[in-house]
Design an enzyme around this catalytic site. Structure first.
Site, mmCIF file in Angstrom:
data_model
loop_
_atom_site.group_PDB
_atom_site.id
_atom_site.type_symbol
_atom_site.label_atom_id
_atom_site.label_comp_id
_atom_site.label_asym_id
_atom_site.label_seq_id
_atom_site.Cartn_x
_atom_site.Cartn_y
_atom_site.Cartn_z
ATOM 1 C CG HIS A 83 -25.924 18.632 25.867
ATOM 2 N ND1 HIS A 83 -24.594 18.297 25.993
ATOM 3 C CD2 HIS A 83 -26.561 18.106 26.952
ATOM 4 C CE1 HIS A 83 -24.426 17.625 27.124
ATOM 5 N NE2 HIS A 83 -25.605 17.489 27.719
ATOM 6 C CB ALA B 251 -0.915 -0.020 1.218
#
Ligand code: NAI
Length: 462
Positions: free
Chosen positions: A441, A266
């Site tokens: 939140h 890779a």
């Protein structure tokens, strides 16, 4: 033989998006693709299958490590490798089939076969020669080779072979600590393989903000990946079903060997333009094998354009998609613009790593005065509840104007969180603009707002 306004060569994310956009803009368009299915490397042997494998193995990791703590008792699942591969194949099929549906819906002709360009205005596929007022080359990239390393896609593999191994290796050596190496290294590590990563440079993920890269390496090491940095691979020898990698440590030139069942190469990708006949056409190329284009993706030959991995810039599906839309709009006489300063990059490991814009290193190189706003996920309620408190958000802003110059996130859903910062940067926002925007939140995105607050008078929960 038919006549088209535009023929696009290649049906990867650059090519298929370009073809659809051309059709939406009223042009008669065909897309030439030689694979059995549409979608190119990304959908068939890249982004999509690797994400399926990352998802499946992340679920396994959660079951093994976090279920019991949450009161979810029982044996962790065992791996049915054949079934996991067929889940991956099904994911590919759904996505490639989706593109086929979009082609039909938008009346894009799929010309099946491999294209060449015998002359400007003509595209040959098999014995048929089609006329095209405009030709867009979107033929993508292929894994680059390494001297002394012969890929057989069984024992020594590229990402393509690594996504279709017939069994989970006991030991995997990954050459190159870039995006492919770390994503697929994570997959096999979670599946129980011993994973050794050999990297030429002294840090993983070159080009990434150095602080993030160090943290990322620490986290991956904790997950069991082993790293040998500063090591130049000399060659790979296959004997039976084992492969031995020979490498030299750059610090003292000492030679070492490591053996494994599978070696993943890779070490980057290179443009794939074989068989198009670009030489004969006289299309100008860079020394790196990329097609040279102007700001409208036009090559030096009138009527021939190129986009995506075949030209300069990051080899990313979404960059290719943006160029695909832009070249189509340009051909239609519009004035598109791709903002190369705001192209996000994401590594889909767990935690994810995402970035956009400048790093501290590039800002220092440019001698620019900047400030850093940082917030750890340990201070984020949602992350703590979800075993995702490791990592942080870092926003870099201009010291004087507060304009956001870059952002780096390592932590939960980083690849999604990065986009509010991309939008902010696209609109030239200051860190204070993000800090003053109400964030729901409890969400991970509060960590982004807190990092923006940290560019000013300070984060609340740190
Ligand atoms: P990469 O460029 O990300 O990393 C290659 C690594 O190999 C570098 O760290 C390099 O220093 C190292 N290397 C090069 N030669 C070496 C040698 N002889 N010995 C040891 N190490 C060596 O390339 P990668 O991972 O192959 O990916 C290819 C392309 O595909 C990249 O452009 C990447 O951005 C793209 N991609 C993007 C993904 C995403 O956006 N999540 C996923 C997978 C690929």
């Amino acid at each position: 033989m038919s006549s088209y306004d535009v023929i696009v060569i290649g049906a990867g994310p650059g090519g298929y998006v370009c073809a659809i956009r051309c059709a939406q803009l009223g042009m008669k368009v065909a897309c030439v693709e030689g694979r059995e299915t549409l979608g190119g490397t990304c959908l068939n042997v890249g982004c999509i299958p690797s994400k399926a494998m990352l998802h499946a193995t992340h679920m396994l990791h959660e079951a093994e490590h976090n279920f019991a703590t949450m009161g979810l008792k029982g044996k962790a699942p065992s791996v049915d490798w054949k079934q996991m591969l067929s889940y991956k194949e099904e994911t590919i099929a759904q996505n490639t089939g989706g593109i086929e549906f979009l082609f039909k819906k938008n009346k894009v002709d799929w010309i099946k076969g491999w294209a060449s360009i015998p002359e400007a205005g003509k595209v040959q596929v098999g014995d048929d020669v089609h006329d095209a007022k405009h030709i867009v080359i979107a033929s993508g990239s292929e894994a680059s080779s390494l001297p002394g390393v012969e890929v057989d896609e069984k024992t020594v593999v590229t990402s393509t072979g690594a996504l279709a191994l017939n069994k989970i290796p006991k030991k995997l050596i990954v050459i190159g600590a870039g995006v492919i190496g770390l994503e697929l290294g994570s997959v096999y590590s979670r599946l129980g393989a011993e994973v050794e990563v050999i990297e030429f440079l002294d840090a993983i993920t070159p080009g990434m903000d150095a602080e993030i890269a160090r943290q990322f390496q620490r986290m991956l090491t904790k997950q069991g990946l082993k790293f040998t940095l500063g090591a130049a691979v000399q060659g790979v020898a296959v004997k039976g079903n084992k492969a031995t990698v020979t490498y030299k440590l750059r610090k003292d030139d000492s030679e070492h060997q490591m053996t494994a069942d599978t070696v993943l190469v890779a070490t980057g990708r290179k443009p794939y333009t074989d068989g198009l006949g670009l030489d004969a056409l006289g299309i100008e190329m860079s020394e790196r094998g990329q097609i040279k284009t102007d700001s409208k993706y036009a090559t030096n030959i009138a009527g021939i354009y190129a986009i995506g991995d075949t030209i300069a810039g990051p080899m990313l599906a979404h960059k290719a998609e943006d160029e695909g839309m832009a070249v189509a709009e340009g051909i239609a006489g519009q004035h598109p613009h791709v903002n190369y300063g705001v192209i996000p990059g994401v590594i889909y490991t767990h935690p994810e790593v995402a970035n956009v814009g400048e790093t501290e290193e590039t800002l220092k190189e440019q001698g620019r005065a900047y400030k850093v706003g940082k917030f750890p996920f340990m201070g984020n309620a949602r992350a703590k509840a979800n075993f995702a408190g490791e990592g942080f958000v870092k926003i870099l802003a201009d010291k004087e104007t507060d304009r956001i110059l870059g952002a780096h996130i390592i932590g939960p859903m980083a690849g999604d969180l990065i986009h509010e910062i991309c939008v902010a940067m696209e609109f030239g926002a200051a860190a204070e603009d993000l800090a003053r925007t109400c964030h729901a939140h409890p969400t991970y995105s509060e960590a982004v707002r807190e990092a923006a607050l940290a560019c000013g008078d300070g984060a609340i929960h740190a």
